[in-house]
Design a protein around this motif. Structure first.
Motif, PDB file in Angstrom:
ATOM      1  N   GLU A  13      -7.178 -50.124  56.660  1.00 50.14           N
ATOM      2  CA  GLU A  13      -8.629 -50.029  56.519  1.00 50.14           C
ATOM      3  C   GLU A  13      -9.148 -51.353  55.976  1.00 50.14           C
ATOM      4  OE1 GLU A  13     -11.488 -47.769  57.677  1.00 50.14           O
ATOM      5  OE2 GLU A  13      -9.780 -46.531  57.116  1.00 50.14           O
ATOM      6  N   SER A  14     -10.243 -51.871  56.554  1.00 50.99           N
ATOM      7  CA  SER A  14     -10.805 -53.125  56.044  1.00 50.99           C
ATOM      8  C   SER A  14     -11.921 -52.827  55.046  1.00 50.99           C
ATOM      9  CB  SER A  14     -11.298 -54.024  57.184  1.00 50.99           C
ATOM     10  OG  SER A  14     -12.297 -53.398  57.943  1.00 50.99           O
ATOM     11  N   HIS A  15     -12.035 -53.709  54.048  1.00 54.04           N
ATOM     12  CA  HIS A  15     -12.986 -53.546  52.954  1.00 54.04           C
ATOM     13  C   HIS A  15     -13.578 -54.905  52.582  1.00 54.04           C
ATOM     14  CE1 HIS A  15     -11.109 -49.613  52.206  1.00 54.04           C
ATOM     15  NE2 HIS A  15      -9.949 -50.246  52.297  1.00 54.04           N
ATOM     16  N   TRP A  16     -14.764 -54.872  51.985  1.00 50.46           N
ATOM     17  CA  TRP A  16     -15.429 -56.054  51.445  1.00 50.46           C
ATOM     18  C   TRP A  16     -15.270 -56.102  49.935  1.00 50.46           C
ATOM     19  CZ3 TRP A  16     -17.221 -59.894  54.263  1.00 50.46           C
ATOM     20  CH2 TRP A  16     -17.689 -59.663  55.557  1.00 50.46           C
ATOM     21  N   LYS A  17     -15.204 -57.311  49.391  1.00 51.63           N
ATOM     22  CA  LYS A  17     -15.390 -57.536  47.961  1.00 51.63           C
ATOM     23  C   LYS A  17     -15.989 -58.929  47.804  1.00 51.63           C
ATOM     24  CE  LYS A  17     -10.768 -59.185  46.786  1.00 51.63           C
ATOM     25  NZ  LYS A  17      -9.575 -58.968  45.983  1.00 51.63           N
ATOM     26  N   ASP A  18     -16.763 -59.104  46.749  1.00 51.69           N
ATOM     27  CA  ASP A  18     -17.329 -60.418  46.443  1.00 51.69           C
ATOM     28  C   ASP A  18     -16.403 -61.104  45.455  1.00 51.69           C
ATOM     29  OD1 ASP A  18     -19.593 -60.104  48.067  1.00 51.69           O
ATOM     30  OD2 ASP A  18     -20.647 -59.014  46.499  1.00 51.69           O
ATOM     31  N   VAL A  19     -16.118 -62.362  45.697  1.00 52.06           N
ATOM     32  CA  VAL A  19     -15.196 -63.122  44.864  1.00 52.06           C
ATOM     33  C   VAL A  19     -15.934 -64.303  44.239  1.00 52.06           C
ATOM     34  CG1 VAL A  19     -13.081 -64.506  44.864  1.00 52.06           C
ATOM     35  CG2 VAL A  19     -13.229 -62.470  46.316  1.00 52.06           C
ATOM     36  N   ASP A  20     -15.823 -64.434  42.923  1.00 48.72           N
ATOM     37  CA  ASP A  20     -16.365 -65.596  42.223  1.00 48.72           C
ATOM     38  C   ASP A  20     -15.370 -66.738  42.357  1.00 48.72           C
ATOM     39  OD1 ASP A  20     -18.806 -64.541  41.126  1.00 48.72           O
ATOM     40  OD2 ASP A  20     -17.565 -63.358  39.759  1.00 48.72           O
ATOM     41  N   VAL A  21     -15.851 -67.913  42.694  1.00 49.84           N
ATOM     42  CA  VAL A  21     -15.002 -69.097  42.835  1.00 49.84           C
ATOM     43  C   VAL A  21     -14.826 -69.722  41.453  1.00 49.84           C
ATOM     44  CG1 VAL A  21     -14.788 -71.373  43.878  1.00 49.84           C
ATOM     45  CG2 VAL A  21     -15.808 -69.500  45.187  1.00 49.84           C
ATOM     46  N   LYS A 101      -7.445 -52.082  61.297  1.00 50.05           N
ATOM     47  CA  LYS A 101      -8.569 -51.711  62.160  1.00 50.05           C
ATOM     48  C   LYS A 101      -9.551 -52.846  62.426  1.00 50.05           C
ATOM     49  CE  LYS A 101      -8.181 -47.008  60.499  1.00 50.05           C
ATOM     50  NZ  LYS A 101      -8.812 -45.938  59.711  1.00 50.05           N
ATOM     51  N   GLY A 102      -9.661 -53.801  61.514  1.00 48.99           N
ATOM     52  CA  GLY A 102     -10.541 -54.947  61.741  1.00 48.99           C
ATOM     53  C   GLY A 102     -11.984 -54.713  61.347  1.00 48.99           C
ATOM     54  N   HIS A 103     -12.884 -55.447  62.018  1.00 48.06           N
ATOM     55  CA  HIS A 103     -14.308 -55.441  61.688  1.00 48.06           C
ATOM     56  C   HIS A 103     -15.135 -55.564  62.967  1.00 48.06           C
ATOM     57  CE1 HIS A 103     -13.115 -59.697  61.846  1.00 48.06           C
ATOM     58  NE2 HIS A 103     -14.339 -59.901  62.302  1.00 48.06           N
TER      59      HIS A 103
END
Length: 121
Positions: A13-21, A101-103
């Protein structure tokens, strides 16, 4: 600074997360003063990509670990879990959903979606 990170879990399963650099002050280009800069990330290729306004592709995984930088236009990218991000000019999107599954990507702006892609080893 942040980037959008799209990844797949062990079930595909694909998921999003926000990453701080993470940035650190370093001397990058002596004799210039130290600047805030991230650690390097090895790259193997750089490409320019354009998707025409209205582009709507089938769901797919990314073929290689890569980072997209949006220059113009806007695309809606939907993970297989249903969460989506609208990728706009200035946004950075790290694609790591290589398996599973991809996007789904659809250009939602009247302008073409113009980008730079950096492929990683």
């Amino acid at each position: 600074m942040k980037y959008h990170h799209l990844y797949s879990d062990t079930d595909g399963e694909s998921h999003w997360k926000d990453v701080d650099v993470a940035l650190a002050e370093r001397s990058f280009a002596p004799p210039a003063k130290a600047i805030e800069i991230s650690d390097p990330d090895a790259a193997s290729a750089m490409l320019f990509l354009k998707l025409r306004s209205g582009w709507d592709e089938p769901i797919h995984p990314t073929p290689i670990r890569q980072t997209l930088i949006c220059l113009r236009g806007m695309a809606r990218v939907t993970a297989s879990d249903g969460d989506y991000r609208d990728i706009c000019p200035g946004d950075v999107w790290r694609m790591e959903d290589i398996g599973g599954k991809g996007h789904h990507t659809r250009v939602i702006s009247d302008d073409d979606f113009e980008t730079v892609i950096v492929q990683h080893e």
